[in-house]
Design an enzyme around this catalytic site. Sequence first.
Site, PDB file in Angstrom:
ATOM      1  N   ASN A 154      30.886  -1.644 -40.638  1.00 11.00           N
ATOM      2  CA  ASN A 154      29.853  -2.349 -39.893  1.00 11.00           C
ATOM      3  C   ASN A 154      30.479  -3.365 -38.928  1.00 11.00           C
ATOM      4  O   ASN A 154      30.539  -3.117 -37.727  1.00 11.00           O
ATOM      5  CB  ASN A 154      28.890  -3.012 -40.890  1.00 11.00           C
ATOM      6  CG  ASN A 154      27.644  -3.542 -40.232  1.00 11.00           C
ATOM      7  OD1 ASN A 154      27.611  -3.744 -39.034  1.00 11.00           O
ATOM      8  ND2 ASN A 154      26.599  -3.762 -41.008  1.00 11.00           N
ATOM      9  N   ASP A 155      31.029  -4.476 -39.464  1.00 11.50           N
ATOM     10  CA  ASP A 155      31.583  -5.517 -38.586  1.00 11.50           C
ATOM     11  C   ASP A 155      32.672  -4.973 -37.658  1.00 11.50           C
ATOM     12  O   ASP A 155      32.768  -5.391 -36.505  1.00 11.50           O
ATOM     13  CB  ASP A 155      32.201  -6.652 -39.414  1.00 11.50           C
ATOM     14  CG  ASP A 155      31.170  -7.393 -40.241  1.00 11.50           C
ATOM     15  OD1 ASP A 155      29.971  -7.237 -39.956  1.00 11.50           O
ATOM     16  OD2 ASP A 155      31.565  -8.119 -41.179  1.00 11.50           O
ATOM     17  N   VAL A 156      33.490  -4.048 -38.170  1.00 14.65           N
ATOM     18  CA  VAL A 156      34.660  -3.617 -37.385  1.00 14.65           C
ATOM     19  C   VAL A 156      34.272  -2.693 -36.232  1.00 14.65           C
ATOM     20  O   VAL A 156      35.121  -2.316 -35.430  1.00 14.65           O
ATOM     21  CB  VAL A 156      35.738  -2.937 -38.278  1.00 14.65           C
ATOM     22  CG1 VAL A 156      36.240  -3.899 -39.336  1.00 14.65           C
ATOM     23  CG2 VAL A 156      35.243  -1.657 -38.890  1.00 14.65           C
TER      24      VAL A 156
END
Length: 463
Positions: free
Chosen positions: A389-391
């Site tokens: 998600n964040d990456v």
Amino acid sequence: MAVSLINLAYLFSTILFIYGLKGLTHPRTAVRGNLMGALGMLIAIVATLFNAKIASYEIIIAGLVVGSAIGTLLAARIRMTAIPQIIALLNGFGGGASFLVAGAVLYESIYLNENFSLQFRISIAASGVIGAVTLLGSLIAFAKLQELISEKAINFKGHNIINAILFLIILSFCGLSVYKPEETIFYWIIVALSSILGILSTIPIGGADMPVVISLLNSYSGLAAVATGFVLNNNSLIISGSLVGSSGLILTQIMCIAMNRSLAHVLFGIGSTTEKMTTKDDDIYAGRVKSVTPEEVAMLFDVARRVVIVPGYGMAISQAQYAVRDLFLLLEKNGMTVEFGIHPVAGRMPGHMNVLLAEVNIPYEKLKTMEEINTTFEQTDIVIVIGANDVVNPIARTNTKSPIAGMPILNVDKAKTVVIIKRGLSPGFAGIPNPLFAADNTLMLFSDGKKAVLDIISAVKAA
Ligand code: NAP
């Protein structure tokens, strides 16, 4: 055993540590490197047991048995996803052991009425400060990662000023302890105040910056061991502590670069915005998210030539790596080129994805770094994002108020089609929405990571 023989054994263990560290730099040699480090540690422990100053072995053996039992149990039972917490705990224990040993040696020296050299006085104080900061800092990091306390950064007005004043007070007590080491109360005041500093300097760190702080605490635990090595005049402890201290610092630097953070930003919030991101989930997702079935994903592969798989924390949680390996083999068998894009902070520990994919024998040359894979997305037909998600969150490029602002990401949005496998629209570690889920070229496959990949495999085979 003669002192020279013990030192020779220490030298040999040091060589093993250095070669062990070198081995850990590549997955192919990592297991051997780990074994070399463990062997070096065994030799150092056995050599230390021959120290003529040891009066009785009972307590040492009891400590070895209890410590080994706890270590073996932890290693056997811990889930892969909990490794960062365990590393935080182990760092903390290293710091705690350092200040306790230094304290014990201080009492012994007072009891034996020994002369205190300047080296001894300074290293005792240094063990107290670094050891206690490391122990309490690591316990806070553990509690955050284990979600015993809020993972978010806890900050209050004047935080850095209070820390600076506290540090100056600790330095004053260090001066007093160096001047009058026999007044042991100074030592314990140093330990108590440093413990508070450890807590205060770790609570303001949160969100995506946690991996950096873990590796920094790892470095501190090495420095604490160095200080205690000087207290004991133990060369092995000084050298191995230096290795931990410097490798931890190098890793900290690598992670800061990977996340586009300066160390000052992580530790003191310098340069970070105080404004909070206000974007709501609905502003981004409402009416724009398209979901697909495994059968529809399988149909996409009919015309695909190049596929990139991007794993993240969700792959680790769902233990999907075996299924991912099977999908990789199936797609390659069907004539597609498949590569893996690995973000340096994907998952919850450095190298997390590499470890999982190496475990299932994905060829190393298929694992591409962020820099390598980012140049290929425009020529990629399908990107399959599994539990990341964040990456892959483009907000990092556009929103300066986001907690991941400026963090380099995997530019999966540049591919023709992006399939994202996750259970819902929940945020990742940084706690923010992800506009990629609502992008025109994105399809969401809402499911557990492992189940989704197995379902896609069945659908591809059935097609
Ligand atoms: P992430 O941003 O934490 O997102 C993981 C996603 O996995 C979640 O959005 C979750 O969504 C999904 N998920 C959870 N369980 C799942 C399951 N069973 N099946 C499928 N999906 C599942 O992960 P990331 O993209 O790997 O990024 C890592 C983050 O952790 C970064 O912010 C990094 O800074 C931070 N971090 C990294 C380290 C390190 O050293 N690598 C250490 C500590 C923190 P759903 O709940 O909707 O399924």
